[in-house]
Write a protein that holds these residues in place. Structure first.
Motif, PDB file in Angstrom:
ATOM      1  N   ASP A 175       0.841  -1.191   0.000  1.00  0.00           N
ATOM      2  CA  ASP A 175       0.000   0.000   0.000  1.00  0.00           C
ATOM      3  C   ASP A 175       0.875   1.240   0.000  1.00  0.00           C
ATOM      4  O   ASP A 175       1.896   1.283   0.683  1.00  0.00           O
ATOM      5  N   ILE A 176       0.462   2.227  -0.758  1.00  0.00           N
ATOM      6  CA  ILE A 176       1.179   3.492  -0.796  1.00  0.00           C
ATOM      7  C   ILE A 176       0.241   4.568  -0.278  1.00  0.00           C
ATOM      8  O   ILE A 176      -0.893   4.691  -0.730  1.00  0.00           O
ATOM      9  N   TYR A 177       0.708   5.320   0.686  1.00  0.00           N
ATOM     10  CA  TYR A 177      -0.092   6.368   1.290  1.00  0.00           C
ATOM     11  C   TYR A 177       0.512   7.717   0.963  1.00  0.00           C
ATOM     12  O   TYR A 177       1.726   7.879   0.974  1.00  0.00           O
ATOM     13  N   THR A 178      -0.342   8.678   0.689  1.00  0.00           N
ATOM     14  CA  THR A 178       0.118  10.041   0.509  1.00  0.00           C
ATOM     15  C   THR A 178       0.042  10.734   1.856  1.00  0.00           C
ATOM     16  O   THR A 178      -0.989  10.710   2.505  1.00  0.00           O
ATOM     17  N   ILE A 179       1.144  11.305   2.266  1.00  0.00           N
ATOM     18  CA  ILE A 179       1.188  12.009   3.539  1.00  0.00           C
ATOM     19  C   ILE A 179       1.537  13.464   3.271  1.00  0.00           C
ATOM     20  O   ILE A 179       2.537  13.767   2.629  1.00  0.00           O
ATOM     21  N   SER A 180       0.684  14.340   3.740  1.00  0.00           N
ATOM     22  CA  SER A 180       0.961  15.771   3.729  1.00  0.00           C
ATOM     23  C   SER A 180       1.168  16.140   5.193  1.00  0.00           C
ATOM     24  O   SER A 180       0.212  16.448   5.897  1.00  0.00           O
ATOM     25  N   PRO A 181       2.400  16.011   5.683  1.00  0.00           N
ATOM     26  CA  PRO A 181       2.631  16.109   7.136  1.00  0.00           C
ATOM     27  C   PRO A 181       2.330  17.483   7.714  1.00  0.00           C
ATOM     28  O   PRO A 181       2.823  18.488   7.230  1.00  0.00           O
ATOM     29  N   ASP A 193      14.992  21.012  18.417  1.00  0.00           N
ATOM     30  CA  ASP A 193      14.684  22.104  19.342  1.00  0.00           C
ATOM     31  C   ASP A 193      13.908  21.620  20.562  1.00  0.00           C
ATOM     32  O   ASP A 193      14.078  22.136  21.661  1.00  0.00           O
ATOM     33  N   MET A 194      13.034  20.626  20.364  1.00  0.00           N
ATOM     34  CA  MET A 194      12.200  20.121  21.455  1.00  0.00           C
ATOM     35  C   MET A 194      12.852  18.966  22.219  1.00  0.00           C
ATOM     36  O   MET A 194      12.302  18.485  23.197  1.00  0.00           O
ATOM     37  N   HIS A 195      14.004  18.486  21.723  1.00  0.00           N
ATOM     38  CA  HIS A 195      14.708  17.345  22.323  1.00  0.00           C
ATOM     39  C   HIS A 195      13.810  16.103  22.340  1.00  0.00           C
ATOM     40  O   HIS A 195      13.737  15.380  23.336  1.00  0.00           O
ATOM     41  N   ILE A 196      13.088  15.907  21.243  1.00  0.00           N
ATOM     42  CA  ILE A 196      12.211  14.743  21.084  1.00  0.00           C
ATOM     43  C   ILE A 196      12.699  13.949  19.883  1.00  0.00           C
ATOM     44  O   ILE A 196      12.981  14.514  18.834  1.00  0.00           O
ATOM     45  N   TRP A 197      12.789  12.634  20.035  1.00  0.00           N
ATOM     46  CA  TRP A 197      13.290  11.834  18.930  1.00  0.00           C
ATOM     47  C   TRP A 197      12.266  10.835  18.394  1.00  0.00           C
ATOM     48  O   TRP A 197      12.568   9.976  17.588  1.00  0.00           O
ATOM     49  N   LEU A 198      11.014  10.997  18.812  1.00  0.00           N
ATOM     50  CA  LEU A 198       9.954  10.131  18.310  1.00  0.00           C
ATOM     51  C   LEU A 198       8.860  10.955  17.643  1.00  0.00           C
ATOM     52  O   LEU A 198       8.583  12.074  18.046  1.00  0.00           O
ATOM     53  N   VAL A 199       8.232  10.351  16.636  1.00  0.00           N
ATOM     54  CA  VAL A 199       7.109  10.956  15.937  1.00  0.00           C
ATOM     55  C   VAL A 199       5.926  10.002  16.051  1.00  0.00           C
ATOM     56  O   VAL A 199       6.074   8.802  15.852  1.00  0.00           O
ATOM     57  N   ALA A 200       4.763  10.539  16.392  1.00  0.00           N
ATOM     58  CA  ALA A 200       3.533   9.760  16.389  1.00  0.00           C
ATOM     59  C   ALA A 200       2.720  10.212  15.180  1.00  0.00           C
ATOM     60  O   ALA A 200       2.221  11.333  15.154  1.00  0.00           O
ATOM     61  N   LEU A 201       2.624   9.348  14.161  1.00  0.00           N
ATOM     62  CA  LEU A 201       1.876   9.682  12.952  1.00  0.00           C
ATOM     63  C   LEU A 201       0.404   9.396  13.208  1.00  0.00           C
ATOM     64  O   LEU A 201       0.016   8.258  13.482  1.00  0.00           O
ATOM     65  N   VAL A 202      -0.427  10.418  13.113  1.00  0.00           N
ATOM     66  CA  VAL A 202      -1.859  10.276  13.352  1.00  0.00           C
ATOM     67  C   VAL A 202      -2.550  10.171  12.001  1.00  0.00           C
ATOM     68  O   VAL A 202      -2.425  11.052  11.154  1.00  0.00           O
ATOM     69  N   GLN A 203      -3.251   9.042  11.811  1.00  0.00           N
ATOM     70  CA  GLN A 203      -3.971   8.798  10.568  1.00  0.00           C
ATOM     71  C   GLN A 203      -5.463   8.813  10.856  1.00  0.00           C
ATOM     72  O   GLN A 203      -5.887   9.124  11.964  1.00  0.00           O
ATOM     73  N   GLY A 204      -6.261   8.480   9.886  1.00  0.00           N
ATOM     74  CA  GLY A 204      -7.706   8.457  10.064  1.00  0.00           C
ATOM     75  C   GLY A 204      -8.133   7.561  11.207  1.00  0.00           C
ATOM     76  O   GLY A 204      -7.498   6.548  11.495  1.00  0.00           O
ATOM     77  N   MET A 221      13.879   7.988  10.996  1.00  0.00           N
ATOM     78  CA  MET A 221      13.212   7.060  10.083  1.00  0.00           C
ATOM     79  C   MET A 221      12.059   7.761   9.361  1.00  0.00           C
ATOM     80  O   MET A 221      11.896   7.624   8.148  1.00  0.00           O
ATOM     81  N   PHE A 222      11.269   8.532  10.108  1.00  0.00           N
ATOM     82  CA  PHE A 222      10.117   9.185   9.502  1.00  0.00           C
ATOM     83  C   PHE A 222      10.540  10.220   8.466  1.00  0.00           C
ATOM     84  O   PHE A 222       9.963  10.296   7.384  1.00  0.00           O
ATOM     85  N   THR A 223      11.544  11.025   8.770  1.00  0.00           N
ATOM     86  CA  THR A 223      11.991  12.027   7.803  1.00  0.00           C
ATOM     87  C   THR A 223      12.585  11.359   6.568  1.00  0.00           C
ATOM     88  O   THR A 223      12.397  11.854   5.454  1.00  0.00           O
ATOM     89  N   ALA A 224      13.266  10.233   6.740  1.00  0.00           N
ATOM     90  CA  ALA A 224      13.797   9.502   5.581  1.00  0.00           C
ATOM     91  C   ALA A 224      12.651   9.012   4.695  1.00  0.00           C
ATOM     92  O   ALA A 224      12.725   9.101   3.461  1.00  0.00           O
ATOM     93  N   LEU A 225      11.577   8.501   5.307  1.00  0.00           N
ATOM     94  CA  LEU A 225      10.421   8.057   4.531  1.00  0.00           C
ATOM     95  C   LEU A 225       9.763   9.217   3.805  1.00  0.00           C
ATOM     96  O   LEU A 225       9.351   9.092   2.645  1.00  0.00           O
ATOM     97  N   LEU A 226       9.660  10.378   4.470  1.00  0.00           N
ATOM     98  CA  LEU A 226       9.091  11.555   3.821  1.00  0.00           C
ATOM     99  C   LEU A 226       9.932  11.989   2.630  1.00  0.00           C
ATOM    100  O   LEU A 226       9.423  12.334   1.580  1.00  0.00           O
ATOM    101  N   GLN A 227      11.252  11.978   2.817  1.00  0.00           N
ATOM    102  CA  GLN A 227      12.134  12.404   1.724  1.00  0.00           C
ATOM    103  C   GLN A 227      12.043  11.441   0.539  1.00  0.00           C
ATOM    104  O   GLN A 227      12.045  11.864  -0.600  1.00  0.00           O
ATOM    105  N   MET A 228      11.907  10.149   0.822  1.00  0.00           N
ATOM    106  CA  MET A 228      11.737   9.174  -0.264  1.00  0.00           C
ATOM    107  C   MET A 228      10.445   9.458  -1.011  1.00  0.00           C
ATOM    108  O   MET A 228      10.407   9.391  -2.242  1.00  0.00           O
ATOM    109  N   GLY A 229       9.371   9.786  -0.292  1.00  0.00           N
ATOM    110  CA  GLY A 229       8.094  10.094  -0.912  1.00  0.00           C
ATOM    111  C   GLY A 229       8.149  11.336  -1.772  1.00  0.00           C
ATOM    112  O   GLY A 229       7.514  11.416  -2.821  1.00  0.00           O
TER     113      GLY A 229
END
Length: 97
Positions: free
Chosen positions: A3-9, A64-75, A86-94
């Motif tokens: 599955d391929i998802y379009t993400i507009s973060p 800046d926030m000293h946070i190294w995790l992202v919680a992706l909220v979907q439908g 990992m998340f930024t690498a996936l965004l850049q690939m997209g």
């Protein structure tokens, strides 16, 4: 088949703060990144508004926030937790496709 998802973060910002969510990793917070602007608007608490957050902005925000995790909220409030790297690498690939 994959599955391929379009993400507009988008993140939610308000009063100099960014919305964070608890994660499954040792009670650490993750930056709440919404799959789309529409979903961010729909779920925004009072006083917060959506702001686009591309890979470079997300890396800077996490630093800046000293946070190294992202919680992706979907439908349906479903989500997955990623490391920021990992998340930024996936965004850049997209963006390259």
């Amino acid at each position: 088949m994959r599955d391929i998802y379009t993400i507009s973060p988008h993140v939610l910002v308000g009063d100099g703060s960014v919305l964070t969510l608890p994660t499954d990793d040792d009670d650490r917070l993750g930056i709440a990144v919404f799959q789309s602007k529409g979903l961010a608007e729909e779920l925004a608490p009072d006083g917060f508004r959506p702001a686009y957050c591309g890979p470079e902005e997300l890396e800077k925000l996490a630093e800046d926030m000293h946070i190294w995790l992202v919680a992706l909220v979907q439908g349906g409030l479903q989500g997955r937790v990623f490391t920021v790297d990992m998340f930024t690498a996936l965004l850049q690939m997209g963006e390259e496709q």
